[in-house]
Design a protein around this motif. Structure first.
Motif, PDB file in Angstrom:
ATOM      1  N   ASN A  31       1.153  -1.182  -0.108  1.00  0.00           N
ATOM      2  CA  ASN A  31       0.069  -0.171   0.539  1.00  0.00           C
ATOM      3  C   ASN A  31       1.022   1.382  -0.121  1.00  0.00           C
ATOM      4  N   PRO A  32       0.573   2.679  -0.704  1.00  0.00           N
ATOM      5  CA  PRO A  32       1.001   3.478  -0.835  1.00  0.00           C
ATOM      6  C   PRO A  32       0.412   3.822   1.183  1.00  0.00           C
ATOM      7  N   ILE A  33       2.101   4.736   1.394  1.00  0.00           N
ATOM      8  CA  ILE A  33       2.497   5.032   2.965  1.00  0.00           C
ATOM      9  C   ILE A  33       3.131   6.664   2.793  1.00  0.00           C
ATOM     10  N   PRO A  34       2.813   7.126   3.685  1.00  0.00           N
ATOM     11  CA  PRO A  34       3.711   8.441   3.765  1.00  0.00           C
ATOM     12  C   PRO A  34       5.322   8.207   3.963  1.00  0.00           C
ATOM     13  N   ARG A  35       6.545   8.985   4.389  1.00  0.00           N
ATOM     14  CA  ARG A  35       7.153   8.139   4.519  1.00  0.00           C
ATOM     15  C   ARG A  35       7.575   8.014   5.945  1.00  0.00           C
ATOM     16  N   SER A  36       6.692   8.986   6.764  1.00  0.00           N
ATOM     17  CA  SER A  36       6.647   9.037   8.131  1.00  0.00           C
ATOM     18  C   SER A  36       6.427   8.029   8.830  1.00  0.00           C
ATOM     19  N   VAL A  37       5.247   7.060   7.711  1.00  0.00           N
ATOM     20  CA  VAL A  37       4.987   6.169   8.429  1.00  0.00           C
ATOM     21  C   VAL A  37       6.019   4.400   8.135  1.00  0.00           C
ATOM     22  N   ALA A  38       6.532   4.305   7.050  1.00  0.00           N
ATOM     23  CA  ALA A  38       7.148   3.802   7.086  1.00  0.00           C
ATOM     24  C   ALA A  38       8.442   3.554   7.897  1.00  0.00           C
ATOM     25  N   ALA A  39       9.025   5.179   7.928  1.00  0.00           N
ATOM     26  CA  ALA A  39      10.162   5.122   9.303  1.00  0.00           C
ATOM     27  C   ALA A  39       9.368   4.132  10.529  1.00  0.00           C
ATOM     28  N   GLN A  70       5.055   9.846  -0.514  1.00  0.00           N
ATOM     29  CA  GLN A  70       4.187   8.361  -0.957  1.00  0.00           C
ATOM     30  C   GLN A  70       5.423   7.575  -1.070  1.00  0.00           C
ATOM     31  N   THR A  71       5.341   6.311  -0.191  1.00  0.00           N
ATOM     32  CA  THR A  71       6.338   4.925  -1.041  1.00  0.00           C
ATOM     33  C   THR A  71       5.647   4.304  -0.383  1.00  0.00           C
ATOM     34  N   ARG A  72       5.820   3.074  -1.040  1.00  0.00           N
ATOM     35  CA  ARG A  72       5.003   1.880  -1.358  1.00  0.00           C
ATOM     36  C   ARG A  72       6.309   0.327  -1.258  1.00  0.00           C
ATOM     37  N   VAL A  73       6.284  -0.513  -0.666  1.00  0.00           N
ATOM     38  CA  VAL A  73       6.984  -1.768  -1.128  1.00  0.00           C
ATOM     39  C   VAL A  73       6.988  -2.268  -2.413  1.00  0.00           C
ATOM     40  N   SER A  74       8.209  -2.277  -3.239  1.00  0.00           N
ATOM     41  CA  SER A  74       7.933  -2.576  -4.474  1.00  0.00           C
ATOM     42  C   SER A  74       8.582  -4.351  -5.053  1.00  0.00           C
ATOM     43  N   ASP A  75       7.993  -4.547  -6.226  1.00  0.00           N
ATOM     44  CA  ASP A  75       7.979  -5.822  -6.355  1.00  0.00           C
ATOM     45  C   ASP A  75       8.995  -6.637  -6.277  1.00  0.00           C
ATOM     46  N   LEU A  76      10.326  -5.973  -6.712  1.00  0.00           N
ATOM     47  CA  LEU A  76      11.853  -6.798  -6.148  1.00  0.00           C
ATOM     48  C   LEU A  76      12.057  -7.206  -5.193  1.00  0.00           C
ATOM     49  N   ALA A  77      10.926  -6.099  -4.047  1.00  0.00           N
ATOM     50  CA  ALA A  77      11.680  -6.486  -2.917  1.00  0.00           C
ATOM     51  C   ALA A  77      10.755  -7.971  -2.213  1.00  0.00           C
ATOM     52  N   VAL A  78       9.152  -7.693  -2.780  1.00  0.00           N
ATOM     53  CA  VAL A  78       7.835  -8.724  -2.723  1.00  0.00           C
ATOM     54  C   VAL A  78       8.829 -10.009  -3.131  1.00  0.00           C
ATOM     55  N   SER A  79       9.084  -9.976  -4.449  1.00  0.00           N
ATOM     56  CA  SER A  79       9.898 -11.085  -5.077  1.00  0.00           C
ATOM     57  C   SER A  79      11.042 -11.413  -4.109  1.00  0.00           C
ATOM     58  N   ILE A  80      12.300 -11.104  -3.430  1.00  0.00           N
ATOM     59  CA  ILE A  80      13.155 -10.880  -2.030  1.00  0.00           C
ATOM     60  C   ILE A  80      11.967 -11.674  -1.028  1.00  0.00           C
ATOM     61  N   ILE A  81      11.368 -11.224  -0.533  1.00  0.00           N
ATOM     62  CA  ILE A  81      10.781 -11.444   0.590  1.00  0.00           C
ATOM     63  C   ILE A  81       9.884 -13.150   0.324  1.00  0.00           C
ATOM     64  N   ALA A  82       9.483 -13.142  -1.144  1.00  0.00           N
ATOM     65  CA  ALA A  82       8.167 -14.500  -1.565  1.00  0.00           C
ATOM     66  C   ALA A  82       9.267 -15.341  -1.192  1.00  0.00           C
ATOM     67  N   HIS A  83      10.597 -15.247  -1.687  1.00  0.00           N
ATOM     68  CA  HIS A  83      11.244 -17.087  -2.234  1.00  0.00           C
ATOM     69  C   HIS A  83      12.332 -16.711  -1.234  1.00  0.00           C
ATOM     70  N   PRO A  84      12.741 -18.810  -1.023  1.00  0.00           N
ATOM     71  CA  PRO A  84      13.217 -19.126   0.077  1.00  0.00           C
ATOM     72  C   PRO A  84      14.714 -18.155   0.299  1.00  0.00           C
ATOM     73  N   PRO A  85      15.570 -18.539   1.299  1.00  0.00           N
ATOM     74  CA  PRO A  85      16.711 -17.993   0.571  1.00  0.00           C
ATOM     75  C   PRO A  85      17.886 -19.034  -0.167  1.00  0.00           C
ATOM     76  N   GLY A  86      18.453 -18.811  -1.435  1.00  0.00           N
ATOM     77  CA  GLY A  86      19.220 -19.591  -2.672  1.00  0.00           C
ATOM     78  C   GLY A  86      18.524 -20.364  -3.283  1.00  0.00           C
ATOM     79  N   SER A  87      16.855 -19.799  -3.166  1.00  0.00           N
ATOM     80  CA  SER A  87      16.422 -20.025  -4.893  1.00  0.00           C
ATOM     81  C   SER A  87      16.780 -19.318  -5.466  1.00  0.00           C
ATOM     82  N   GLY A  88      16.450 -19.775  -7.047  1.00  0.00           N
ATOM     83  CA  GLY A  88      17.062 -18.910  -7.960  1.00  0.00           C
ATOM     84  C   GLY A  88      16.190 -17.743  -8.210  1.00  0.00           C
ATOM     85  N   GLU A  89      15.097 -17.559  -8.025  1.00  0.00           N
ATOM     86  CA  GLU A  89      14.136 -16.655  -8.001  1.00  0.00           C
ATOM     87  C   GLU A  89      14.848 -15.589  -7.569  1.00  0.00           C
TER      88      GLU A  89
END
Length: 264
Positions: A31-39, A70-89
């Motif tokens: 979700n888009p949120i203010p930078r202060s909320v992200a902090a 305004q800021t939000r978590v990127s798709d790139l970050a979700v790709s890192i978070i969603a996949h297990p460590p060591g996986s190719g993705e």
């Protein structure tokens, strides 16, 4: 007199940046949120020099995105978070994130993927108008990012790759290679090398150690494994042992015509 300022660089390494982005994702997803909320999600009570520096670093890696307040978590970050460590993705996404900071891409290009001493990096940064403390901080973030890539890249399971199907014309044998990061060594960046093997289906593992290129080739042919290795250190030996242990299940426990060795 104007205060000296250094060129922009990530104030933290990629590992910490991922942890910070994960904190935001766990609370507000994408979700888009203010930078202060992200902090605040990252544990900061307000936008100040420290929190703004961390937010800026996470943005430089491409793990957060947005304009203005305004800021939000990127798709790139979700790709890192969603996949297990060591996986190719995940490893692919980590490499993309590690190359996003302009300074890191510049250092990779100038020093062959960071293959240089801290002293050489520091000298270069000082010529690029970095003040000494900023140069040291930039090098620390750069090294931490490289170490994360090395650790995650070495997590590939060779047994999974060895058992995966290989397409080839009927009657032809194939060869294939796998890139494996070097053992984690101080100030020695990862330099993956591809070494092919012909005449059989094989997995070749290469990495750069402190003294040279360690390489092992494990060929899979019919009901046997054929091993050739050139090793320069104990870490290289352990790499081969680990991969042979993973592939042991591909062979029978004992060959039918094996003769028992006489006890000494």
């Amino acid at each position: 007199m104007a205060k000296a300022r250094s060129p922009q660089y990530p104030a933290i390494g990629l590992k910490e940046a991922i942890e910070r982005a994960t904190e935001v994702y766990n609370n507000d997803y994408q979700n888009p949120i203010p930078r202060s909320v992200a902090a605040a999600h990252m544990g900061y009570q307000s936008l100040n020099g420290k929190s703004l520096g961390v937010l800026s670093a996470v943005l430089k890696y491409g793990l957060l995105e947005g304009r203005g307040d305004q800021t939000r978590v990127s798709d790139l970050a979700v790709s890192i978070i969603a996949h297990p460590p060591g996986s190719g993705e995940r490893v692919g996404s980590l490499r993309e994130a590690a190359s996003n900071p302009e300074l890191f891409a510049e250092l990779d290009a100038r020093f062959q993927g960071g293959k240089a001493s801290d002293q050489a990096l520091r000298s270069y940064l000082l010529t690029q108008k970095f003040i000494p403390t900023a140069a040291d901080a930039a090098i620390r973030s750069y090294r931490e990012t490289k170490q994360l890539l090395e650790a995650e890249s070495s997590g590939y399971d060779i047994a999974d790759i060895a058992s995966s199907p290989v397409s080839a014309p009927s009657g032809e044998e194939v060869s294939r290679s796998i890139l494996v990061a070097q053992p984690t060594l101080p100030n020695v960046p990862t330099t993956p090398i591809v070494a092919g093997t012909s005449g059989r289906q094989a997995v070749t593992i290469s990495w750069v150690g402190e003294k040279g290129v360690s390489e092992s080739s494990i060929a899979i042919k019919d009901d046997r494994l054929e091993l050739a290795a050139l090793l320069y250190d104990q870490a290289g030996v352990q790499k081969v042992i680990d991969r042979l242990s993973a592939m042991k299940a591909l062979l029978p426990e004992k060959t039918p015509d094996a003769k028992e060795e006489a006890a000494d």
